[in-house]
Design a protein around this motif. Structure first.
Motif, PDB file in Angstrom:
ATOM      1  N   ILE A 199      10.958   6.560  23.400  1.00 47.53           N
ATOM      2  CA  ILE A 199      11.434   8.224  24.134  1.00 47.53           C
ATOM      3  C   ILE A 199      11.930   7.813  25.857  1.00 47.53           C
ATOM      4  O   ILE A 199      12.365   8.318  26.232  1.00 47.53           O
ATOM      5  N   LEU A 200      10.735   7.129  26.640  1.00 44.97           N
ATOM      6  CA  LEU A 200      10.519   7.187  28.176  1.00 44.97           C
ATOM      7  C   LEU A 200      12.055   6.389  28.058  1.00 44.97           C
ATOM      8  O   LEU A 200      12.113   6.487  29.541  1.00 44.97           O
ATOM      9  N   MET A 201      12.139   5.297  27.275  1.00 45.48           N
ATOM     10  CA  MET A 201      13.676   4.390  27.803  1.00 45.48           C
ATOM     11  C   MET A 201      14.580   5.549  28.332  1.00 45.48           C
ATOM     12  O   MET A 201      15.718   5.281  28.930  1.00 45.48           O
ATOM     13  N   ALA A 202      14.500   5.959  27.169  1.00 43.85           N
ATOM     14  CA  ALA A 202      16.103   7.015  26.809  1.00 43.85           C
ATOM     15  C   ALA A 202      15.862   8.167  28.279  1.00 43.85           C
ATOM     16  O   ALA A 202      17.209   8.700  28.160  1.00 43.85           O
ATOM     17  N   MET A 203      14.227   8.378  28.286  1.00 44.75           N
ATOM     18  CA  MET A 203      14.603   9.452  29.346  1.00 44.75           C
ATOM     19  C   MET A 203      14.750   8.860  30.674  1.00 44.75           C
ATOM     20  O   MET A 203      14.992   9.840  31.487  1.00 44.75           O
ATOM     21  N   ALA A 204      14.671   7.810  30.654  1.00 44.97           N
ATOM     22  CA  ALA A 204      14.770   7.069  32.354  1.00 44.97           C
ATOM     23  C   ALA A 204      16.784   6.743  32.016  1.00 44.97           C
ATOM     24  O   ALA A 204      17.695   6.620  33.107  1.00 44.97           O
ATOM     25  N   PHE A 205      17.108   6.502  31.103  1.00 44.56           N
ATOM     26  CA  PHE A 205      18.602   6.740  30.893  1.00 44.56           C
ATOM     27  C   PHE A 205      19.404   8.259  31.121  1.00 44.56           C
ATOM     28  O   PHE A 205      20.463   8.208  32.023  1.00 44.56           O
ATOM     29  N   ASP A 206      18.841   8.664  30.764  1.00 42.02           N
ATOM     30  CA  ASP A 206      18.609  10.825  30.977  1.00 42.02           C
ATOM     31  C   ASP A 206      18.528  10.939  32.243  1.00 42.02           C
ATOM     32  O   ASP A 206      20.048  11.102  32.706  1.00 42.02           O
ATOM     33  N   ARG A 207      17.537  10.440  33.274  1.00 39.84           N
ATOM     34  CA  ARG A 207      17.677  10.529  34.923  1.00 39.84           C
ATOM     35  C   ARG A 207      18.674   9.868  35.168  1.00 39.84           C
ATOM     36  O   ARG A 207      19.626  10.338  36.418  1.00 39.84           O
ATOM     37  N   TYR A 208      19.183   8.605  34.814  1.00 42.94           N
ATOM     38  CA  TYR A 208      20.072   7.906  35.177  1.00 42.94           C
ATOM     39  C   TYR A 208      21.553   8.681  35.080  1.00 42.94           C
ATOM     40  O   TYR A 208      21.926   8.253  36.624  1.00 42.94           O
ATOM     41  N   VAL A 209      21.866   8.578  34.728  1.00 40.12           N
ATOM     42  CA  VAL A 209      23.373   9.571  34.134  1.00 40.12           C
ATOM     43  C   VAL A 209      23.417  11.338  34.674  1.00 40.12           C
ATOM     44  O   VAL A 209      24.121  10.921  35.677  1.00 40.12           O
ATOM     45  N   ALA A 210      22.035  11.518  35.131  1.00 40.90           N
ATOM     46  CA  ALA A 210      22.236  12.646  35.606  1.00 40.90           C
ATOM     47  C   ALA A 210      21.949  12.531  37.067  1.00 40.90           C
ATOM     48  O   ALA A 210      22.956  13.389  37.526  1.00 40.90           O
TER      49      ALA A 210
END
Length: 315
Positions: free
Chosen positions: A116-127
């Motif tokens: 989940i922390l990895m997915a959240m990092a991807f979310d911040r990258y896209v944002a």
């Protein structure tokens, strides 16, 4: 040829000792554990409630945060109530199926937290790196696919641990010097070769978590590069602020995890009491701190929490 009576291999109940060396202090140690666990449950439940009822929080970032809150509730609930029953009720006996169930959910939620922390990092990258495409990339359907994917990955990684234990004969002691069941600790009680358990139990989950850390590091390298290319200082400060809470949670999760792993591998002079105490703190403190960190550092959640409690106070 030596023959074995397979009935002797049927595992009966195991005995969880608690924290070796601190048995006389169990009653008092249980008090802060109980308080921190209550904070974890209440904090994560409030977080889930706000994300569910507030339409302004129906964004990809908060969807991942809700997943993290659920995973943290599973992690702490799988271990702390059993620990408190040992400390306060001296209920040290646990069945083999109960032991396997506890082990599965503890390890599963740990690996899931990392994903989940990895997915959240991807979310911040896209944002930050593709803000105009944020809503088109992270659609509700995409988020569901990511959630199902990381949940299934974690399930497939941890499920073999259960089968690796069920194949082992337990014909010696069934006393576990711990407050909960974990894979290698239970496997070491077997009267058979546990090389496969050791290689899989340590290797696969650790390599999975390390791969998550590498992907998180790559994401934040690209995020920082994009941030420092922003023209204004205010824009850079705002972009860094959106990542602050996530970075804090990452550090709270991975720093003690890797410390524990290194202590188990190289810390031969570290006492068993410290290992067990640290392992117990690890399953309760991050779940308690995560909602506090997001509540303090994320303006949308902070405002909703203040509004929630101010409304309750005026009723």
């Amino acid at each position: 040829m030596v023959t074995f009576n397979l009935s002797n291999y049927n595992p009966g109940p195991f005995i969880l000792v608690g924290i070796p060396g601190l048995e006389q202090c169990h009653v008092w140690i249980g008090i802060p554990f109980c308080i921190i666990y209550i904070v974890a449950v209440v904090g994560n439940c409030i977080l889930l409630y706000l994300i569910a009822v507030e339409r302004s929080l129906h964004e990809p970032m908060f969807s991942f945060l809700a997943m993290l809150a659920v995973s943290d509730l599973v992690l702490s609930t799988a271990g702390v109530p059993r620990t408190l029953s040992i400390f306060w009720l001296r209920a040290r006996e646990i069945t083999f199926p109960g032991c396997l169930t506890q082990m599965f959910f503890l390890h599963y939620s740990f690996v899931l937290d990392s994903a989940i922390l990895m997915a959240m990092a991807f979310d911040r990258y896209v944002a930050i790196c593709s803000p105009l495409r944020y809503t088109t990339i992270l659609t509700p359907r995409t988020i569901i696919k990511i959630a199902v994917g990381i949940s299934f990955r974690s399930f497939c990684i941890i499920l073999p641990d259960v089968f690796l234990l069920t194949r082992l004969p337990f014909c010696r002691t069934r006393i576990i010097p711990h407050t909960y069941c974990e894979h290698i600790g239970v496997a070491r009680l077997a009267c058979a070769d546990i090389s496969v358990n050791i290689w899989y139990g340590f290797g696969v989950p650790i390599m999975t978590v390390i791969s998550d850390v590498i992907l998180i590091a790559v994401s934040y390298s690209l995020i920082l590069r994009a941030i420092f290319r922003l023209p204004s200082r205010d824009a850079r400060h705002k972009a860094l602020g959106t990542c602050g809470s996530h970075v804090c949670v990452i550090l709270m999760f991975y720093t003690p995890a890797f410390f524990s792993i290194l202590a188990h591998r190289f810390g031969h002079n570290v006492s068993l009491t410290f290992h067990i105490l640290f392992a117990n703190l690890y399953i309760v403190i991050p779940p308690a701190l995560n909602p506090i960190v997001y509540g303090v550092k994320t303006k949308q959640i902070r405002d909703k929490v203040i509004l929630l409690f101010s409304t309750k106070a005026t009723e």
